[in-house]
Scaffold this active site. Structure first.
Site, PDB file in Angstrom:
ATOM      1  N   GLU A   1      -0.840  -3.429  -2.340  1.00  0.00           N
ATOM      2  CA  GLU A   1      -1.641  -2.961  -3.535  1.00  0.00           C
ATOM      3  C   GLU A   1      -1.073  -3.225  -4.864  1.00  0.00           C
ATOM      4  OE1 GLU A   1      -4.356   0.179  -2.848  1.00  0.00           O
ATOM      5  OE2 GLU A   1      -5.461  -0.842  -1.093  1.00  0.00           O
TER       6      GLU A   1
ATOM      7  N   HIS B   1      -0.974   7.177  -0.824  1.00  0.00           N
ATOM      8  CA  HIS B   1      -0.242   6.774   0.300  1.00  0.00           C
ATOM      9  C   HIS B   1       1.017   7.493   0.034  1.00  0.00           C
ATOM     10  CE1 HIS B   1      -2.890   4.022   2.516  1.00  0.00           C
ATOM     11  NE2 HIS B   1      -3.711   4.251   1.358  1.00  0.00           N
TER      12      HIS B   1
END
Lengths: 404, 404
Positions: A49, A270
């Site tokens: 990402e 995360h």
């Protein structure tokens, strides 16, 4: 263990959540990630990402001295978001795009536009095949419309690893698999490749409970998503496998626990996963771990095939619906053309011809025709891929059952 | 040659040109192909352009007794058209789709809809990796707009073979590469993988002059296409490579020469290629053929990279043009919205509002906006892939130049 020297490999894996304009405090976090990576020298860094090439370039400049080798994988409209930084040379690169990755019209989910892929870096010290990847996101666990797509991805990933890993001594996979540890996709991937889970194998563990990587303590996570899982969920993994005459042991696994060490914000929504692996050459080749678990594997493949079958039927239904819609729009257009021709030929002159509504209707029909045809074609492709995957799974099942 | 037994492998490769409703005398030809394959027992049959699943099923039924193992590769809207029939078990299957494959809006060329791919069958006697494939067609040799796409495909194919072939003893590739023997794509593929051309290596050859597979003697070929090449062109290949301690020799290569043996029509508009290979185990591993030709290889990769760069710039230009068009259409729509709001608000009431032309214009602008946005996104993906391929080639070039 014939006294061969041990290679100690430190790996950092993180889903960076660095979406331009959308991710909160992105620049600050990317800077923080860069600083941390420079301070704590890892051997291999697998990031997901990193959607903006600018962020990658910034990281590359910052890390040039300590991680001289890096690669950014380009694919899809936005990019794959995958990149690798390494202290050791990367000898070769390969990008494998999954055949299925969501729907282009689900704009709010955006997976399709990212061209989700596996980035493969070959090379470094011992021939090491390292993969950085991300699978299709799960948006609703109870009614997961993307499960068949994620299973096709898990299957393609497993097949890809099986076919490419023979050249390597060690396979290393790090990424956001978007699946819980007990999910069928993970069991399929692990069963069919023999990959081991660093969390389960680690001698020492430090970090969030159960190795979770989406936790409520992280200020960026969506708390409503975690309501059914008060402790958090584990969807980021480091998996590994020794291929030839090597053994790999996970000495230590760590995760961050919300805020980055010594800072007030986390790296990402995360948690980062950090593993320390010991790689050692062994006398005899490591026995195949697959053969022993054939029956369990057959069960997993059967389960996955059932889910893919469910997806196949849904895709066939969609293909049929959109095809029917396209035919209806075409019929409407033909009807209109006939009416227009009739008017031009001088029939029905007693009534005024409603030009405006006629045009509006024609454009509407045309729009529906184009859209429905496009979607029909898209779902046709989806059907082909799901069908092909089902075929492959059937072939594997037969082979598993026929083994003595 | 340590007296090890030799494996004799007979391979049949054909681009079947079996497009439903479009290919002439399709059913008759498919029947003829099936009959011939049943009579002449080959070990491995690689077919391309079997677009209809019904044709595959018919062949499968007909050939079940002599080729008990087969696979049809599904992809794209229409399918990949690839299938494999084998006398020996197929242990595993993999389908690799190229990242780039033409443009969806070039309907007359149709490549995009086929999802051109490589079908890989693992297994049979000695671990044999056999690939059946087709690359993007060439529609105009002088001004070949698809050259960058075909080069990306050749590169991806070469990378794919390099990464998957380590598990095999012998790699075998048969298919319609849509490239002449001296084209840069073929040189790239052969140079980067070390594959050998069965036609060049064959001890005995029988068939069309220069091994051509598109010849004027074939009643189905487009004669105007072959005007610059009165003898025909060679675009269908059987390539092979021994990986580990094996040697492969091509004993014989044959092509059909127009009409099928003993019949009045050909199998297809392409000629079939039939090879007889001798595979033998050798004491020591075969030395890497790559190292010796590094310099020549670097030249080929540089040439290919230049072409990919040309394609990249063209794609960037297209992306820019369509993006600008989308912005213009959006501006027009906004302008119209402002005008409509103005009219509703009672401004400019002295003139009648031209409803019909207003609506027509709005729909036109909307149509252009949707189309231009779609094409902008498509070319964005194309740019990413071409850019990524250029990156990979640069990395390989650096590695080649740095070798001692």
């Amino acid at each position: 263990m014939e006294g061969e020297p041990t290679l100690r490999l430190r790996i950092f894996d993180l889903n960076c959540w660095a979406i331009r304009y959308l991710s909160r405090r992105r620049r600050e976090r990317v800077r923080l990630i860069g600083d941390t990576l420079r301070q704590e020298l890892f051997d291999l860094v697998l990031l997901q990402e990193v959607w903006s090439e600018q962020d990658y370039s910034d990281l590359k400049v910052k890390l040039a001295s300590c991680y001289p080798f890096s690669h950014y994988f380009r694919s899809g409209v936005i990019g794959s978001g995958l990149c690798i930084f390494s202290r050791f040379p990367i000898l070769d690169m390969l990008l494998y795009q999954y055949s299925l990755n969501g729907y282009p019209y689900m704009l709010q989910h955006g997976d399709w536009f990212c061209g989700k892929s596996v980035g493969v870096g070959m090379g470094v010290t011992a021939p090491l095949l390292s993969l950085s990847l991300q699978l299709h996101a799960e948006y609703c666990r109870d009614k997961d419309a993307y499960l068949p797509h994620r299973l096709v991805q898990a299957w393609e990933l497993a097949q890809f690893i099986r076919h490419t890993s023979k050249a390597a001594d060690v396979v290393l996979l790090g990424g956001d698999l978007n699946m819980h540890p007990e999910d069928v996709g993970i069991r399929l991937l692990r069963g069919w490749t023999g990959l081991q889970d660093a969390f389960a194998e680690a001698t020492r563990f430090e970090g969030c409970k159960n190795g979770c990587t989406l936790v409520p303590d992280n200020c960026f996570t969506d708390k409503s998503e975690l309501l059914p899982f008060p402790l958090g969920i584990r969807i980021d993994y480091i998996l590994y496998k020794a291929i030839s005459s090597f053994t790999v042991k996970c000495e230590e696994l760590k995760t961050t626990t919300g805020p980055a060490p010594g800072m007030n914000i986390p790296f990402s929504d995360h948690e980062a996963v950090m593993a320390t692996l010991h790689i050692q050459r062994q006398g005899q080749p490591v026995g195949a771990t697959l053969g022993t678990a054939d029956l369990a594997l057959a069960d997993v493949v059967t389960e996955a095939r059932t889910e893919v079958g469910v997806g196949l039927r849904a895709a066939q239904q969609q293909r049929y619906s959109w095809g029917r819609m396209a035919v209806l729009a075409l019929l409407l257009l033909l009807l209109q053309a006939a009416a227009a021709l009739g008017t031009l030929a001088g029939l029905a002159t007693e009534q005024p011809f409603p030009k405006l509504s006629f045009c509006l209707l024609a454009f509407l029909a045309l729009g529906v025709l184009v859209l429905a045809t496009g979607l029909h074609l898209f779902h046709t492709m989806e059907v082909k891929i799901l069908h092909g995957t089902e075929d492959q799974m059937r072939m594997v099942l037969r082979a598993l059952q026929e083994r003595p």
